[in-house]
Design a protein around this motif. Structure first.
Motif, PDB file in Angstrom:
ATOM      1  N   TYR A 127      -1.732   5.963   1.861  1.00 15.32           N
ATOM      2  CA  TYR A 127      -1.511   7.295   2.416  1.00 15.32           C
ATOM      3  C   TYR A 127      -2.574   8.228   1.867  1.00 15.32           C
ATOM      4  O   TYR A 127      -3.207   7.959   0.838  1.00 15.32           O
ATOM      5  CB  TYR A 127      -0.092   7.811   2.152  1.00 15.32           C
ATOM      6  CG  TYR A 127       0.362   7.796   0.725  1.00 15.32           C
ATOM      7  CD1 TYR A 127       0.047   8.839  -0.146  1.00 15.32           C
ATOM      8  CD2 TYR A 127       1.151   6.753   0.236  1.00 15.32           C
ATOM      9  CE1 TYR A 127       0.490   8.839  -1.454  1.00 15.32           C
ATOM     10  CE2 TYR A 127       1.594   6.742  -1.072  1.00 15.32           C
ATOM     11  CZ  TYR A 127       1.265   7.784  -1.923  1.00 15.32           C
ATOM     12  OH  TYR A 127       1.702   7.779  -3.216  1.00 15.32           O
TER      13      TYR A 127
ATOM     14  N   ASP B  27       6.614   9.208  -4.312  1.00  8.41           N
ATOM     15  CA  ASP B  27       5.920   7.956  -3.991  1.00  8.41           C
ATOM     16  C   ASP B  27       6.831   6.747  -4.153  1.00  8.41           C
ATOM     17  O   ASP B  27       6.344   5.610  -4.191  1.00  8.41           O
ATOM     18  CB  ASP B  27       4.660   7.798  -4.847  1.00  8.41           C
ATOM     19  CG  ASP B  27       4.973   7.523  -6.314  1.00  8.41           C
ATOM     20  OD1 ASP B  27       6.156   7.585  -6.703  1.00  8.41           O
ATOM     21  OD2 ASP B  27       4.035   7.242  -7.070  1.00  8.41           O
TER      22      ASP B  27
ATOM     23  N   ARG C 267      -1.025   8.384   7.031  1.00  5.98           N
ATOM     24  CA  ARG C 267      -0.922   7.103   6.351  1.00  5.98           C
ATOM     25  C   ARG C 267      -1.243   5.972   7.319  1.00  5.98           C
ATOM     26  O   ARG C 267      -1.212   6.150   8.535  1.00  5.98           O
ATOM     27  CB  ARG C 267       0.440   6.892   5.707  1.00  5.98           C
ATOM     28  CG  ARG C 267       1.613   6.774   6.646  1.00  5.98           C
ATOM     29  CD  ARG C 267       2.869   6.314   5.893  1.00  5.98           C
ATOM     30  NE  ARG C 267       3.158   7.150   4.733  1.00  5.98           N
ATOM     31  CZ  ARG C 267       3.860   6.724   3.682  1.00  5.98           C
ATOM     32  NH1 ARG C 267       4.310   5.480   3.652  1.00  5.98           N
ATOM     33  NH2 ARG C 267       4.118   7.544   2.674  1.00  5.98           N
TER      34      ARG C 267
ATOM     35  N   SER D 255      -0.589   1.607   7.792  1.00  8.95           N
ATOM     36  CA  SER D 255       0.053   0.372   7.347  1.00  8.95           C
ATOM     37  C   SER D 255      -0.732  -0.828   7.847  1.00  8.95           C
ATOM     38  O   SER D 255      -1.229  -0.834   8.986  1.00  8.95           O
ATOM     39  CB  SER D 255       1.497   0.299   7.862  1.00  8.95           C
ATOM     40  OG  SER D 255       2.275   1.346   7.331  1.00  8.95           O
TER      41      SER D 255
ATOM     42  N   GLU E 177       1.071  15.222   2.179  1.00  6.20           N
ATOM     43  CA  GLU E 177       0.594  14.014   2.836  1.00  6.20           C
ATOM     44  C   GLU E 177      -0.029  14.370   4.180  1.00  6.20           C
ATOM     45  O   GLU E 177       0.595  15.035   5.014  1.00  6.20           O
ATOM     46  CB  GLU E 177       1.725  13.008   3.031  1.00  6.20           C
ATOM     47  CG  GLU E 177       1.253  11.695   3.652  1.00  6.20           C
ATOM     48  CD  GLU E 177       2.320  10.619   3.666  1.00  6.20           C
ATOM     49  OE1 GLU E 177       2.400   9.891   4.683  1.00  6.20           O
ATOM     50  OE2 GLU E 177       3.066  10.506   2.670  1.00  6.20           O
TER      51      GLU E 177
ATOM     52  N   TYR F  36      -7.067   9.283  -1.478  1.00  4.10           N
ATOM     53  CA  TYR F  36      -6.597   8.050  -0.866  1.00  4.10           C
ATOM     54  C   TYR F  36      -5.790   7.260  -1.891  1.00  4.10           C
ATOM     55  O   TYR F  36      -6.314   6.833  -2.922  1.00  4.10           O
ATOM     56  CB  TYR F  36      -7.767   7.227  -0.347  1.00  4.10           C
ATOM     57  CG  TYR F  36      -8.510   7.909   0.780  1.00  4.10           C
ATOM     58  CD1 TYR F  36      -8.204   7.635   2.103  1.00  4.10           C
ATOM     59  CD2 TYR F  36      -9.494   8.851   0.510  1.00  4.10           C
ATOM     60  CE1 TYR F  36      -8.876   8.279   3.143  1.00  4.10           C
ATOM     61  CE2 TYR F  36     -10.171   9.496   1.535  1.00  4.10           C
ATOM     62  CZ  TYR F  36      -9.852   9.200   2.847  1.00  4.10           C
ATOM     63  OH  TYR F  36     -10.517   9.838   3.870  1.00  4.10           O
TER      64      TYR F  36
END
Length: 753
Positions: free
Chosen positions: A542, A519, A554, A556, A551, A534
């Motif tokens: 992500y 991370d 994700r 942004s 993962e 989450y």
């Protein structure tokens, strides 16, 4: 947790949202001396305790001639270290060399005494941190005036051959005649590298320059960086690199551009230069003095809350004190009031006076009804006036009303807060997280996590956990992030902790290790909903498979958001300043946004198809979680409601069709569907620090050190128990079980409902 919003931190663990008693507070209340406090240090008579920090306690003192001073008394344990004594003596001598209009001067000290102590000029004013929280952000001309004053202070510090190294909003005190830069306790001579340990980073995340985080040395340009961050905070109400975990903030300082969207273009240009990653590209202090000290343009609009122009420093005004005309009017008024309330005699101790007994437990009348008269409490008179940077958090020690000694009086009524169990903690072990059935302890240095039963305090499991190998990582990861452990969340049957560049997951019931995920040292607090975890950060989130840590996807955001998020069955909700944003977790797209009239200040709480939140102007909102349409909002006027969040409200409590909300010292109940006000109750204290709904009862902890139980239906007080303030205590609450950590011991209490 947000840092330092002053809000009661919230945990999103197996038990849902929980109040936690240790909170960052804007106000540092002066309190009476206790039996363990000295009454005199050197030639100074002590009147009250101002606060406590890592080095010791700070007191308000008076010289024989009546001059007010702030006296910092060093902890006895530190004085056993001769190296510390030598270091302290050298720092005192360094601080004595700092003189200037905008600094709090050292007036006396005895580094070799027993105890060792340091006395500085007493500044009766609120900190910049509190001023922004109470009165809002500053207009451009006020920020420029502040910047010129702080540049003048730094010029004095640098002229003495020093570097401050911890300039931040709480180290700027705002007196009626202008600001003072305080805390030279770690302002070491620029060439005195022997005074710091290798790898140590001194300062506050978000205000530490990137070269210091990279261990490339520190100089005057580092103070210029901190000055730019302070000005951005004054103008926007938040630091230019956001909040959250210190590692995440430090990472943004080193690798990302500052967020200056809340600043005017002219001010943003100056601040951006101060925040340059390369110290050689930052302006000098003389350039800043010239740039920020320019007179106000003739065409500039005067801010409606600005005070009148100040007379010259030598001109007498209001009892001989010149006023800072560029400071916002409400700030000057607060500082002037605090100056008038400085005591000249020792504050009375509780045992020396008859306690004030509440005489009216009925709810407060609604707006438009005259408020009842109430006595001013002397305890709050000194709010944040302190001349040393001492970070003080509001903490309490819960008392059981039964007296352990013999007494011939009739038996007392059953205690409203009774002890369940108590056990000692190992050295370095602290309470990290509380959940419905389990209390989790961590030992950062020994890399150990333990789980205790809430019911009886017995051991459920304990293990030494895996840590990140940082030996081959960057200097930033090795020296700043390190390999310590930090529990971040308990959710969906998993316990999450961070170390180095990884997020780790354990089985919360057994402690068995499950997986780790890279991370980049952000260490988020995942929330498990619908078979997915989450992990939300300031500009993205992500989604992980909670079984494997893989993962899944994700998202942004276009710009920075809060590190708070609320996750429902089909959406993730977060906010950035005034804007709420919803991301559909099925389509993975943003579905709506909603803009409030003021910045969002509380956690988001989703319940019954709506999302509830409080804003900085004191309003409570309900927004449709599916469409983003406003359903209702509660706003308040008049003397009964403080239209600012001040110390910060916690997230709303939603239960049984009602929404309960605290704003400063008020607790209010609303109909969750319509927003109709059901009742409002003003607490006896100035601020509510946590609010928990359980079994038809609201458990309310306040800044005066009391725990109250209110009837959730009508707001009437059922009981109110006194508590003591202790700066070394920490507490958490799950339902009506209260956990107190103090002096290496963890105790659980059951509060009556």
């Amino acid at each position: 947790m947000l840092e330092p919003r002053g809000r009661c931190p919230e945990f999103a663990g197996a038990a849902g949202r929980q109040g936690r008693g240790r909170r960052e507070r804007w106000a540092v209340a002066a309190v009476p001396l206790t039996a363990g406090d000295p009454v005199k240090v050197g030639r100074y008579r002590l009147l009250a305790r101002l606060g406590q920090g890592g080095m010791g306690r700070v007191y308000l003192g008076r010289s024989p001639a009546g001059r007010a001073v702030a006296v910092k008394v060093v902890r006895q344990a530190l004085l056993w270290d001769e190296g510390f004594r030598r270091r302290f003596a050298r720092e005192v001598e360094a601080a004595r060399r700092v003189t200037g209009f905008c600094t709090a001067a050292v007036v006396d000290a005895d580094p070799s005494g027993n105890p060792a102590w340091l006395a500085t000029e007493y500044v009766p004013g609120l900190s910049l941190q509190e001023a922004v929280a109470r009165h809002g952000v500053w207009p451009e001309q006020a920020v420029r005036g502040l910047g010129a004053a702080l540049a003048e202070a730094l010029a004095a510090v640098h002229a003495a051959g020093l570097v401050h190294r911890d300039l931040k909003p709480s180290n700027v005190l705002l007196a009626p005649d202008g600001p003072r830069v305080i805390d030279f306790g770690i302002s070491l001579a620029a060439d005195d590298t022997a005074l710091t340990e290798t790898g140590t980073v001194i300062g506050t995340p978000g205000f530490i320059p990137p070269e210091q985080l990279r261990h490339e040395g520190v100089g005057p340009a580092g103070d210029v960086f901190a000055l730019g961050a302070v000005l951005a905070y004054a103008a926007a109400g938040v630091g230019p690199f956001g909040g959250g975990a210190s590692q995440a903030v430090n990472y943004r300082v080193v690798h990302q551009s500052p967020d200056l969207r809340g600043l005017t273009p002219g001010l943003a240009a100056v601040v951006a230069r101060c925040l340059a990653k390369d110290p050689g590209e930052r302006p000098t202090v003389p350039w800043l003095l010239d740039e920020l000290g320019r007179p106000e343009p003739a065409h500039g609009d005067r801010h409606p809350h600005r005070a009148a122009p100040a007379p010259d420093r030598g001109e007498e005004d209001d009892g001989g004190l010149a006023t800072a005309g560029w400071m916002p009017g409400p700030v000057v008024e607060s500082a002037t009031r605090m100056r008038a309330e400085v005591p000249t005699e020792p504050m009375p101790r509780p045992e020396d006076t008859v306690p004030e007994v509440p005489t009216d437990d009925s709810p407060e009348p609604l707006p438009g009804t005259p408020p009842p008269a109430r006595r001013r409490r002397l305890r709050t008179a000194l709010a944040t006036a302190t001349a040393l940077a001492v970070i003080v958090t509001g903490v309490v020690v819960w008392q059981v009303s039964a007296d352990g000694g013999k007494d011939d009086s009739p038996p007392a009524a059953p205690a409203n807060v009774r002890e369940l169990w108590s056990r000692s903690l190992d050295e370095g072990q602290t309470m990290a997280m509380t959940a419905e059935r389990t209390v989790y302890l961590e030992n950062k240095d020994r890399h150990e996590i333990s789980a205790l039963s809430v019911a009886d305090g017995s051991d459920r499991w304990a293990r030494r956990v895996k840590i990140s190998d940082v030996s081959e990582e960057s200097d930033y990861v090795k020296n700043t992030v390190g390999d310590d452990i930090e529990i971040t969340a308990v959710s969906g049957g998993l316990l999450y902790y961070g170390s180095g560049q990884y997020l780790y997951a354990l089985d919360a019931d057994s402690g068995d290790p499950l997986w780790k995920h890279m991370d980049d040292s952000f260490h988020p607090s995942p929330v498990v909903v619908g078979g997915a975890a989450y992990a939300h950060m300031n500009a993205f989130f992500y989604v992980l498979d909670p079984r494997t840590g893989r993962e899944l996807w994700r998202h942004s955001f276009n710009g920075l958001t809060s590190d708070d998020a609320s996750v429902t069955d089909d959406a993730l909700l977060t906010y950035g300043k005034k804007k709420l944003i919803a991301v559909d977790t099925r389509t993975r797209k943003e579905t709506w946004s909603y803009e409030a009239d003021s910045e969002v200040e509380t956690a988001l709480v989703a319940a019954g198809g709506k999302v509830y939140f409080g804003t900085k102007d004191g309003a409570l909102y309900a927004v449709d979680a599916a469409s983003g349409d406003e359903v209702w909002r509660g706003t308040f006027e008049g003397e009964l409601w403080d239209g600012r969040l001040g110390g910060g409200a916690g997230g709303p409590e939603v239960t049984d069709g009602n929404v309960y909300f605290e704003n400063d010292g008020y607790v209010s109940a609303f109909d969750a569907d319509t927003g109709r006000v059901l009742w409002r109750k003003k607490q006896k204290a100035d601020e509510v620090t946590s609010l928990t709904a359980v079994d038809g009862t609201l458990l309310v902890h306040d800044s005066e050190g009391y725990l109250s139980a209110l009837d959730a239906g009508n707001g009437r007080t059922r009981w109110r128990e006194p508590v003591d303030v202790d700066d070394d205590a920490d507490f958490g609450i799950v339902g009506n079980t209260v956990f107190v950590e103090l002096d290496g011991r963890l105790t659980a209490y059951r509060a009556a409902t």
